[in-house]
Design a protein around this motif. Structure first.
Motif, PDB file in Angstrom:
ATOM      1  N   GLY A  23     -13.201  20.589   8.195  1.00 52.01           N
ATOM      2  CA  GLY A  23     -12.267  20.951   7.131  1.00 52.01           C
ATOM      3  C   GLY A  23     -12.618  20.323   5.796  1.00 52.01           C
ATOM      4  N   GLU A  24     -13.563  19.398   5.787  1.00 55.17           N
ATOM      5  CA  GLU A  24     -14.046  18.820   4.538  1.00 55.17           C
ATOM      6  C   GLU A  24     -15.574  18.884   4.547  1.00 55.17           C
ATOM      7  N   LEU A  25     -16.180  18.889   3.374  1.00 52.18           N
ATOM      8  CA  LEU A  25     -17.626  18.969   3.283  1.00 52.18           C
ATOM      9  C   LEU A  25     -18.249  17.660   3.740  1.00 52.18           C
ATOM     10  N   ILE A  26     -19.133  17.743   4.718  1.00 50.55           N
ATOM     11  CA  ILE A  26     -19.829  16.576   5.262  1.00 50.55           C
ATOM     12  C   ILE A  26     -21.297  16.934   5.401  1.00 50.55           C
ATOM     13  N   ARG A  27     -22.157  15.971   5.104  1.00 45.22           N
ATOM     14  CA  ARG A  27     -23.590  16.174   5.284  1.00 45.22           C
ATOM     15  C   ARG A  27     -24.083  15.235   6.379  1.00 45.22           C
ATOM     16  N   ILE A  28     -24.893  15.806   7.270  1.00 47.11           N
ATOM     17  CA  ILE A  28     -25.563  15.013   8.290  1.00 47.11           C
ATOM     18  C   ILE A  28     -26.989  14.789   7.814  1.00 47.11           C
ATOM     19  N   GLU A  29     -27.406  13.544   7.818  1.00 41.87           N
ATOM     20  CA  GLU A  29     -28.770  13.195   7.440  1.00 41.87           C
ATOM     21  C   GLU A  29     -29.456  12.640   8.687  1.00 41.87           C
ATOM     22  N   TRP A  30     -30.642  13.168   9.000  1.00 40.24           N
ATOM     23  CA  TRP A  30     -31.412  12.702  10.147  1.00 40.24           C
ATOM     24  C   TRP A  30     -32.814  12.371   9.688  1.00 40.24           C
ATOM     25  N   ASN A  31     -33.352  11.240  10.106  1.00 39.67           N
ATOM     26  CA  ASN A  31     -34.658  10.812   9.627  1.00 39.67           C
ATOM     27  C   ASN A  31     -35.821  11.382  10.441  1.00 39.67           C
ATOM     28  N   GLY A  32     -35.535  12.295  11.366  1.00 41.35           N
ATOM     29  CA  GLY A  32     -36.584  12.899  12.162  1.00 41.35           C
ATOM     30  C   GLY A  32     -36.991  12.050  13.345  1.00 41.35           C
ATOM     31  N   SER A  33     -36.313  10.927  13.518  1.00 45.92           N
ATOM     32  CA  SER A  33     -36.627  10.026  14.617  1.00 45.92           C
ATOM     33  C   SER A  33     -35.360   9.694  15.387  1.00 45.92           C
ATOM     34  N   TYR A  36     -29.214   8.574  12.240  1.00 44.45           N
ATOM     35  CA  TYR A  36     -28.349   9.603  11.672  1.00 44.45           C
ATOM     36  C   TYR A  36     -27.355   8.953  10.718  1.00 44.45           C
ATOM     37  N   ASN A  37     -27.003   9.657   9.651  1.00 45.71           N
ATOM     38  CA  ASN A  37     -25.950   9.229   8.737  1.00 45.71           C
ATOM     39  C   ASN A  37     -25.007  10.402   8.522  1.00 45.71           C
ATOM     40  N   LEU A  38     -23.720  10.144   8.588  1.00 47.78           N
ATOM     41  CA  LEU A  38     -22.721  11.132   8.178  1.00 47.78           C
ATOM     42  C   LEU A  38     -22.319  10.752   6.766  1.00 47.78           C
ATOM     43  N   GLN A  39     -22.319  11.730   5.865  1.00 50.20           N
ATOM     44  CA  GLN A  39     -22.106  11.456   4.451  1.00 50.20           C
ATOM     45  C   GLN A  39     -21.054  12.392   3.864  1.00 50.20           C
ATOM     46  N   VAL A  40     -20.340  11.883   2.870  1.00 54.24           N
ATOM     47  CA  VAL A  40     -19.382  12.679   2.106  1.00 54.24           C
ATOM     48  C   VAL A  40     -19.751  12.596   0.632  1.00 54.24           C
ATOM     49  N   PRO A  41     -19.427  13.651  -0.129  1.00 55.22           N
ATOM     50  CA  PRO A  41     -19.721  13.605  -1.562  1.00 55.22           C
ATOM     51  C   PRO A  41     -18.656  12.796  -2.307  1.00 55.22           C
ATOM     52  N   ILE A  42     -19.102  11.793  -3.043  1.00 60.96           N
ATOM     53  CA  ILE A  42     -18.203  10.981  -3.871  1.00 60.96           C
ATOM     54  C   ILE A  42     -18.863  10.819  -5.233  1.00 60.96           C
ATOM     55  N   GLY A  43     -18.189  11.265  -6.275  1.00 62.49           N
ATOM     56  CA  GLY A  43     -18.714  11.118  -7.629  1.00 62.49           C
ATOM     57  C   GLY A  43     -20.061  11.787  -7.831  1.00 62.49           C
ATOM     58  N   GLU A  45     -22.462  12.121  -5.642  1.00 66.22           N
ATOM     59  CA  GLU A  45     -23.514  11.532  -4.806  1.00 66.22           C
ATOM     60  C   GLU A  45     -23.076  11.594  -3.343  1.00 66.22           C
ATOM     61  N   TRP A  46     -24.031  11.692  -2.443  1.00 61.32           N
ATOM     62  CA  TRP A  46     -23.737  11.633  -1.010  1.00 61.32           C
ATOM     63  C   TRP A  46     -23.679  10.172  -0.582  1.00 61.32           C
ATOM     64  N   VAL A  47     -22.564   9.798   0.057  1.00 60.56           N
ATOM     65  CA  VAL A  47     -22.327   8.407   0.448  1.00 60.56           C
ATOM     66  C   VAL A  47     -22.155   8.341   1.972  1.00 60.56           C
ATOM     67  N   ASP A  48     -22.909   7.434   2.611  1.00 61.15           N
ATOM     68  CA  ASP A  48     -22.796   7.238   4.058  1.00 61.15           C
ATOM     69  C   ASP A  48     -21.422   6.683   4.397  1.00 61.15           C
ATOM     70  N   TYR A  49     -20.805   7.219   5.451  1.00 58.95           N
ATOM     71  CA  TYR A  49     -19.585   6.611   5.948  1.00 58.95           C
ATOM     72  C   TYR A  49     -19.676   6.302   7.445  1.00 58.95           C
ATOM     73  N   HIS A  50     -20.678   6.840   8.106  1.00 52.79           N
ATOM     74  CA  HIS A  50     -20.865   6.538   9.530  1.00 52.79           C
ATOM     75  C   HIS A  50     -22.341   6.700   9.861  1.00 52.79           C
ATOM     76  N   CYS A  51     -22.908   5.724  10.526  1.00 50.01           N
ATOM     77  CA  CYS A  51     -24.316   5.765  10.923  1.00 50.01           C
ATOM     78  C   CYS A  51     -24.401   5.558  12.421  1.00 50.01           C
ATOM     79  N   PHE A  52     -25.357   6.229  13.060  1.00 49.58           N
ATOM     80  CA  PHE A  52     -25.557   6.048  14.488  1.00 49.58           C
ATOM     81  C   PHE A  52     -27.003   6.330  14.839  1.00 49.58           C
ATOM     82  N   THR A  53     -27.375   5.949  16.057  1.00 49.85           N
ATOM     83  CA  THR A  53     -28.749   6.072  16.525  1.00 49.85           C
ATOM     84  C   THR A  53     -28.770   6.810  17.848  1.00 49.85           C
ATOM     85  N   CYS A  54     -29.745   7.690  18.022  1.00 54.51           N
ATOM     86  CA  CYS A  54     -29.984   8.357  19.290  1.00 54.51           C
ATOM     87  C   CYS A  54     -31.472   8.661  19.380  1.00 54.51           C
ATOM     88  N   TYR A  55     -32.088   8.311  20.502  1.00 52.81           N
ATOM     89  CA  TYR A  55     -33.532   8.485  20.683  1.00 52.81           C
ATOM     90  C   TYR A  55     -33.893   9.729  21.499  1.00 52.81           C
TER      91      TYR A  55
END
Length: 77
Positions: A23-33, A36-43, A45-55
């Motif tokens: 229901g809100e705009l969210i960007r998922i960023e993945w480094n290819g490895s 992961y970062n979940l990001q929201v637009p603030i001002g 710019e995309w700002v991380d609000y949750h980070c996690f790892t999965c191999y």
């Protein structure tokens, strides 16, 4: 709803998926490895609000599907 998938190359390839599945705009960023970062637009710019790892994933489609599941699960809590 899937809004956009984008790949940017600098030193590392970063993969992005923008969605409004929660229901809100969210960007998922993945480094290819594994990171992961979940990001929201603030001002503007995309700002991380949750980070996690999965191999477990090395292709971007499976990785983004996994990240969407994490996002949806987090939103249900």
């Amino acid at each position: 709803m899937l809004i956009a998938i984008q790949t940017k190359q600098w030193i590392k390839t970063m993969h992005y998926l923008e969605t409004d599945v929660t229901g809100e705009l969210i960007r998922i960023e993945w480094n290819g490895s594994s990171n992961y970062n979940l990001q929201v637009p603030i001002g503007g710019e995309w700002v991380d609000y949750h980070c996690f790892t999965c191999y477990d994933y090395d292709n971007r489609w499976e990785a983004m599907q996994y990240a969407l599941e994490v996002l949806i699960e987090e939103n249900e809590e």
